[in-house]
Structures are given as C-alpha cells and as structure tokens.
Motif scaffolding. Sequence first.
Motif, PDB file in Angstrom:
ATOM      1  N   UNK A  75     -24.125 -33.746 -44.839  1.00  0.00           N
ATOM      2  CA  UNK A  75     -23.329 -33.307 -43.708  1.00  0.00           C
ATOM      3  C   UNK A  75     -24.157 -32.273 -42.958  1.00  0.00           C
ATOM      4  N   UNK A  76     -23.565 -31.586 -42.009  1.00  0.00           N
ATOM      5  CA  UNK A  76     -24.336 -30.650 -41.180  1.00  0.00           C
ATOM      6  C   UNK A  76     -24.916 -29.483 -41.974  1.00  0.00           C
ATOM      7  N   UNK A  77     -24.223 -29.070 -43.035  1.00  0.00           N
ATOM      8  CA  UNK A  77     -24.635 -27.883 -43.787  1.00  0.00           C
ATOM      9  C   UNK A  77     -25.400 -28.180 -45.073  1.00  0.00           C
ATOM     10  N   UNK A  78     -25.449 -29.436 -45.474  1.00  0.00           N
ATOM     11  CA  UNK A  78     -25.929 -29.735 -46.821  1.00  0.00           C
ATOM     12  C   UNK A  78     -26.670 -31.063 -46.852  1.00  0.00           C
ATOM     13  N   UNK A  79     -27.856 -31.051 -47.478  1.00  0.00           N
ATOM     14  CA  UNK A  79     -28.564 -32.310 -47.723  1.00  0.00           C
ATOM     15  C   UNK A  79     -27.932 -32.908 -48.976  1.00  0.00           C
ATOM     16  N   UNK A  80     -27.205 -33.993 -48.820  1.00  0.00           N
ATOM     17  CA  UNK A  80     -26.486 -34.610 -49.930  1.00  0.00           C
ATOM     18  C   UNK A  80     -27.400 -35.030 -51.058  1.00  0.00           C
ATOM     19  N   UNK A  81     -26.798 -35.262 -52.207  1.00  0.00           N
ATOM     20  CA  UNK A  81     -27.583 -35.655 -53.370  1.00  0.00           C
ATOM     21  C   UNK A  81     -28.260 -37.014 -53.187  1.00  0.00           C
ATOM     22  N   UNK A  82     -27.643 -37.895 -52.401  1.00  0.00           N
ATOM     23  CA  UNK A  82     -28.293 -39.177 -52.128  1.00  0.00           C
ATOM     24  C   UNK A  82     -29.599 -38.943 -51.361  1.00  0.00           C
ATOM     25  N   UNK A  83     -29.554 -38.090 -50.354  1.00  0.00           N
ATOM     26  CA  UNK A  83     -30.768 -37.769 -49.591  1.00  0.00           C
ATOM     27  C   UNK A  83     -31.778 -37.027 -50.467  1.00  0.00           C
ATOM     28  N   UNK A  84     -31.294 -36.136 -51.337  1.00  0.00           N
ATOM     29  CA  UNK A  84     -32.195 -35.408 -52.231  1.00  0.00           C
ATOM     30  C   UNK A  84     -32.925 -36.372 -53.167  1.00  0.00           C
ATOM     31  N   UNK A  85     -32.207 -37.393 -53.622  1.00  0.00           N
ATOM     32  CA  UNK A  85     -32.819 -38.395 -54.504  1.00  0.00           C
ATOM     33  C   UNK A  85     -34.053 -38.996 -53.839  1.00  0.00           C
ATOM     34  N   UNK A  86     -33.942 -39.265 -52.532  1.00  0.00           N
ATOM     35  CA  UNK A  86     -35.072 -39.851 -51.811  1.00  0.00           C
ATOM     36  C   UNK A  86     -36.121 -38.798 -51.446  1.00  0.00           C
ATOM     37  N   UNK A  87     -35.674 -37.579 -51.128  1.00  0.00           N
ATOM     38  CA  UNK A  87     -36.594 -36.542 -50.671  1.00  0.00           C
ATOM     39  C   UNK A  87     -37.546 -36.080 -51.779  1.00  0.00           C
ATOM     40  N   UNK A  88     -37.021 -35.894 -52.986  1.00  0.00           N
ATOM     41  CA  UNK A  88     -37.890 -35.379 -54.058  1.00  0.00           C
ATOM     42  C   UNK A  88     -38.429 -36.481 -54.957  1.00  0.00           C
ATOM     43  N   UNK A  89     -37.941 -37.699 -54.756  1.00  0.00           N
ATOM     44  CA  UNK A  89     -38.387 -38.822 -55.570  1.00  0.00           C
ATOM     45  C   UNK A  89     -37.425 -39.062 -56.718  1.00  0.00           C
ATOM     46  N   UNK A  90     -37.234 -40.326 -57.024  1.00  0.00           N
ATOM     47  CA  UNK A  90     -36.251 -40.684 -58.043  1.00  0.00           C
ATOM     48  C   UNK A  90     -36.581 -40.113 -59.413  1.00  0.00           C
ATOM     49  N   UNK A  91     -37.830 -40.173 -59.816  1.00  0.00           N
ATOM     50  CA  UNK A  91     -38.196 -39.667 -61.146  1.00  0.00           C
ATOM     51  C   UNK A  91     -37.772 -38.207 -61.300  1.00  0.00           C
ATOM     52  N   UNK A  92     -38.144 -37.385 -60.330  1.00  0.00           N
ATOM     53  CA  UNK A  92     -37.817 -35.952 -60.390  1.00  0.00           C
ATOM     54  C   UNK A  92     -36.313 -35.724 -60.316  1.00  0.00           C
ATOM     55  N   UNK A  93     -35.649 -36.437 -59.409  1.00  0.00           N
ATOM     56  CA  UNK A  93     -34.203 -36.263 -59.238  1.00  0.00           C
ATOM     57  C   UNK A  93     -33.458 -36.612 -60.515  1.00  0.00           C
ATOM     58  N   UNK A  94     -33.778 -37.758 -61.114  1.00  0.00           N
ATOM     59  CA  UNK A  94     -33.024 -38.187 -62.298  1.00  0.00           C
ATOM     60  C   UNK A  94     -33.398 -37.399 -63.548  1.00  0.00           C
ATOM     61  N   UNK A  95     -34.597 -36.819 -63.600  1.00  0.00           N
ATOM     62  CA  UNK A  95     -34.928 -35.886 -64.689  1.00  0.00           C
ATOM     63  C   UNK A  95     -34.068 -34.631 -64.569  1.00  0.00           C
ATOM     64  N   UNK A  96     -33.945 -34.121 -63.330  1.00  0.00           N
ATOM     65  CA  UNK A  96     -33.105 -32.936 -63.098  1.00  0.00           C
ATOM     66  C   UNK A  96     -31.644 -33.245 -63.390  1.00  0.00           C
ATOM     67  N   UNK A  97     -31.200 -34.454 -63.043  1.00  0.00           N
ATOM     68  CA  UNK A  97     -29.828 -34.868 -63.348  1.00  0.00           C
ATOM     69  C   UNK A  97     -29.601 -34.853 -64.863  1.00  0.00           C
ATOM     70  N   UNK A  98     -30.543 -35.393 -65.620  1.00  0.00           N
ATOM     71  CA  UNK A  98     -30.392 -35.428 -67.075  1.00  0.00           C
ATOM     72  C   UNK A  98     -30.339 -34.020 -67.654  1.00  0.00           C
ATOM     73  N   UNK A  99     -31.163 -33.124 -67.138  1.00  0.00           N
ATOM     74  CA  UNK A  99     -31.145 -31.743 -67.616  1.00  0.00           C
ATOM     75  C   UNK A  99     -29.812 -31.064 -67.288  1.00  0.00           C
ATOM     76  N   UNK A 100     -29.265 -31.363 -66.115  1.00  0.00           N
ATOM     77  CA  UNK A 100     -28.017 -30.726 -65.684  1.00  0.00           C
ATOM     78  C   UNK A 100     -26.784 -31.332 -66.333  1.00  0.00           C
ATOM     79  N   UNK A 101     -26.814 -32.636 -66.612  1.00  0.00           N
ATOM     80  CA  UNK A 101     -25.614 -33.329 -67.104  1.00  0.00           C
ATOM     81  C   UNK A 101     -25.644 -33.631 -68.600  1.00  0.00           C
ATOM     82  N   UNK A 102     -26.836 -33.686 -69.177  1.00  0.00           N
ATOM     83  CA  UNK A 102     -26.957 -34.031 -70.580  1.00  0.00           C
ATOM     84  C   UNK A 102     -26.949 -35.527 -70.849  1.00  0.00           C
ATOM     85  N   UNK A 103     -26.982 -36.329 -69.789  1.00  0.00           N
ATOM     86  CA  UNK A 103     -27.049 -37.786 -69.983  1.00  0.00           C
ATOM     87  C   UNK A 103     -28.064 -38.388 -69.017  1.00  0.00           C
TER      88      UNK A 103
END
Length: 128
Positions: A75-103
């Motif tokens: 939205x206007x104030x926030x780069x959504x997680x879908x956009x972040x997935x593409x911006x930082x690359x899937x490998x990095x995004x999903x590694x961070x997701x696993x660290x944050x969620x535990x799965x």
Amino acid sequence: MALPPRKVRERATRKPRREGRWKSQAHLSFVRSFHCAWPGCQRAPIEAAHVRIGSGAGMGQKPDDYRAVPLCGSDLDFMGHHAQQHAIGEQSFWRAYQAASGQSVEKLIDSLCDASPRRKEIREHRNG
C-alpha cells in the motif's frame, strides 16, 4: 517507388512449455482467504504468492497454483510481504520466514494443500 523485398525472419526456437501446470482459481481464492503468512502481519489486501523454490519451474514459468501462499500486498505506506519476497529474493525471504515462524515454506504449502477444497486434485497432481 516500389518497396524492396522483405527479409525472411527465422523464428527463434522456443523451449516447449512445461506440461501439466496445475491451475485452480478455487485454490487461489482459498489461499487469499487467510491473513498474511508472515508472523503477526494483519495487513490487507492478501495476494496468492507463488513460491518458485522447489517447484521445478524455470525462469519465466509460474509454479503450480498449489504452491501459492498468502502474503500481503503493498500500500502507500508499506512494501507488502509479496513485494519483499521479490525484492530481497525468495531464498532470503523464506529463510527469514522460517526464522520468524519456526516452520519452512514447504510446511506452509503442505498445510494449505491439506486444508484446500481442492486437496484431492492436488494430491493426484503431486503424486501423478
């Protein structure tokens, strides 16, 4: 004045399209019915984000629809997680997701597939 003869263009040979891509608007709608998969995120709108890692889809090929997960859009104030997935690359995004969620993202995909109204079709496609 007459035009010169046209050049004959040779067509580039394309790789054949991957066969058997599983598509389902019903499953994508089901995925969009959840909050963002990122832990603690309650933002909307939700987009069905396709996960390429482990999908077998090559460059420019969309993975099967059962490999979609709910991520918030921008939205206007926030780069959504879908956009972040593409911006930082899937490998990095999903590694961070696993660290944050535990799965892992694979566990998330499996859980969505098991709960999907199209789970029988998904199983048949995955095992077939």
